[in-house]
Design an enzyme around this catalytic site. Structure first.
Site, PDB file in Angstrom:
ATOM      1  N   TYR A 237      -2.166  -0.249  10.408  1.00  0.00           N
ATOM      2  CA  TYR A 237      -2.397  -0.679   9.021  1.00  0.00           C
ATOM      3  C   TYR A 237      -1.178  -0.362   8.148  1.00  0.00           C
ATOM      4  CZ  TYR A 237      -3.881  -0.876   4.237  1.00  0.00           C
ATOM      5  OH  TYR A 237      -3.913  -1.168   2.893  1.00  0.00           O
TER       6      TYR A 237
ATOM      7  N   SER B 223       0.848  -1.189   0.000  1.00  0.00           N
ATOM      8  CA  SER B 223       0.000   0.000   0.000  1.00  0.00           C
ATOM      9  C   SER B 223       0.882   1.236   0.000  1.00  0.00           C
ATOM     10  CB  SER B 223      -0.863   0.016   1.262  1.00  0.00           C
ATOM     11  OG  SER B 223      -1.494   1.277   1.404  1.00  0.00           O
TER      12      SER B 223
HETATM   13  C1  8X3 Z   1      -4.959   1.570   0.963  1.00  0.00           C
HETATM   14  C2  8X3 Z   1      -4.450   2.802   0.406  1.00  0.00           C
HETATM   15  O1  8X3 Z   1      -4.330   5.295   0.579  1.00  0.00           O
HETATM   16  O2  8X3 Z   1      -6.360   4.239   1.389  1.00  0.00           O
HETATM   17  O3  8X3 Z   1      -3.964   0.674   1.201  1.00  0.00           O
HETATM   18  O4  8X3 Z   1      -4.293   4.015   2.648  1.00  0.00           O
HETATM   19  S1  8X3 Z   1      -4.878   4.160   1.309  1.00  0.00           S
END
Ligand code: 8X3
Length: 252
Positions: A152, A139
């Protein structure tokens, strides 16, 4: 010539589902895994017999992962591509207003699920000979900070370094490794992150044009079909409306 095979985690929705369809339509066999069996069955029924093998597999359960891979039918034991897609974000609250349970599930899914799946799959990828690949979904949150991204983003930073380290362990083998790191995408991601809050999900995507699951599927296809001597280390992408810094999302 034998049909090539892709193994997908989190194939019930979003990137995983779009990738399953794209590969199945282009003459690959697909091993589709995920927690929601009904959705997997629906996918399987869209194709002739023998194209899609499905397995209910929860990435937080080590035994599930082991059993799924150990019990693959004989004609699904050579795997050309492992798409480590399954993962999730839970919660958007800055520390300390977080649910500890959310952190545990993210670590178990995004980190432990990823490493156990990879470990179990390596012999099957070696069976494929030249040009096998592992594609790990990271990500942009691994490298760009935002409030509430805490654990996360850190799990995705793990995915990033794990991908590079894996390459060094697999050097000299037939297996390539790529970190595929998307930004804001239209999937169930935000709905899961907000505990199923449909309104929050709709608001989040108002006035923006996010990455679509099909966009990611197209990239996975491109990666899996690169010449065998090429390793794409990292692909990081954002929608045009997302810019690192403040404000992060530009709404119309
Ligand atoms: C998800 C991308 O930019 O919403 O992994 O964190 S973001």
């Amino acid at each position: 010539m034998r049909k090539r095979t892709i193994f997908i985690t989190g194939a019930t929705a979003g990137f995983g589902l779009a990738t399953a369809h794209l590969f199945a339509k282009n003459n690959w066999k697909v091993i589709a895994t995920g927690r929601r069996l009904q959705r997997l069955e629906k996918l399987q029924n869209d194709y002739p017999e023998g194209i899609i093998h499905i397995a209910k597999m929860d990435l937080t359960k080590h035994a599930d992962i082991k059993n799924t891979i150990a019990n693959l039918p004989d004609d699904f034991k050579i795997v050309d591509c492992l798409f480590n897609n399954g993962g999730l974000a839970l919660g958007l609250n800055p520390i300390p207003n977080i649910r500890e349970e959310d952190w545990r599930i993210m670590v178990e899914t995004n980190i432990l699920g990823l490493i156990y799946t990879t470990q179990q799959m390596i012999p099957l990828l070696k069976n494929a000979g030249k040009g096998a690949s592992i594609i790990n979904v990271g990500s942009v949150a691994a490298r760009f900070a935002y409030p509430g991204g805490n654990v996360y983003g850190a799990t995705k930073a793990f995915v990033s370094q794990f991908s590079y380290n894996l390459r060094t362990d697999l050097a000299g083998s037939n297996i390539r490794v790529t970190e595929l790191a998307p930004g804001m995408a239209k999937s169930e991601f935000m709905q899961v992150r907000t505990y199923g809050d449909k309104q929050a999900n709709e608001d989040f995507y108002k006035g923006v044009e996010p990455i679509l699951p099909q966009d990611i599927a197209n990239i996975v296809w491109w990666l899996a079909n690169q010449p065998a001597h090429i390793n794409i280390n990292l692909i990081e992408l954002m929608p045009l409306c997302q810019v690192p810094g403040k404000p992060e999302i530009i709404r119309k």
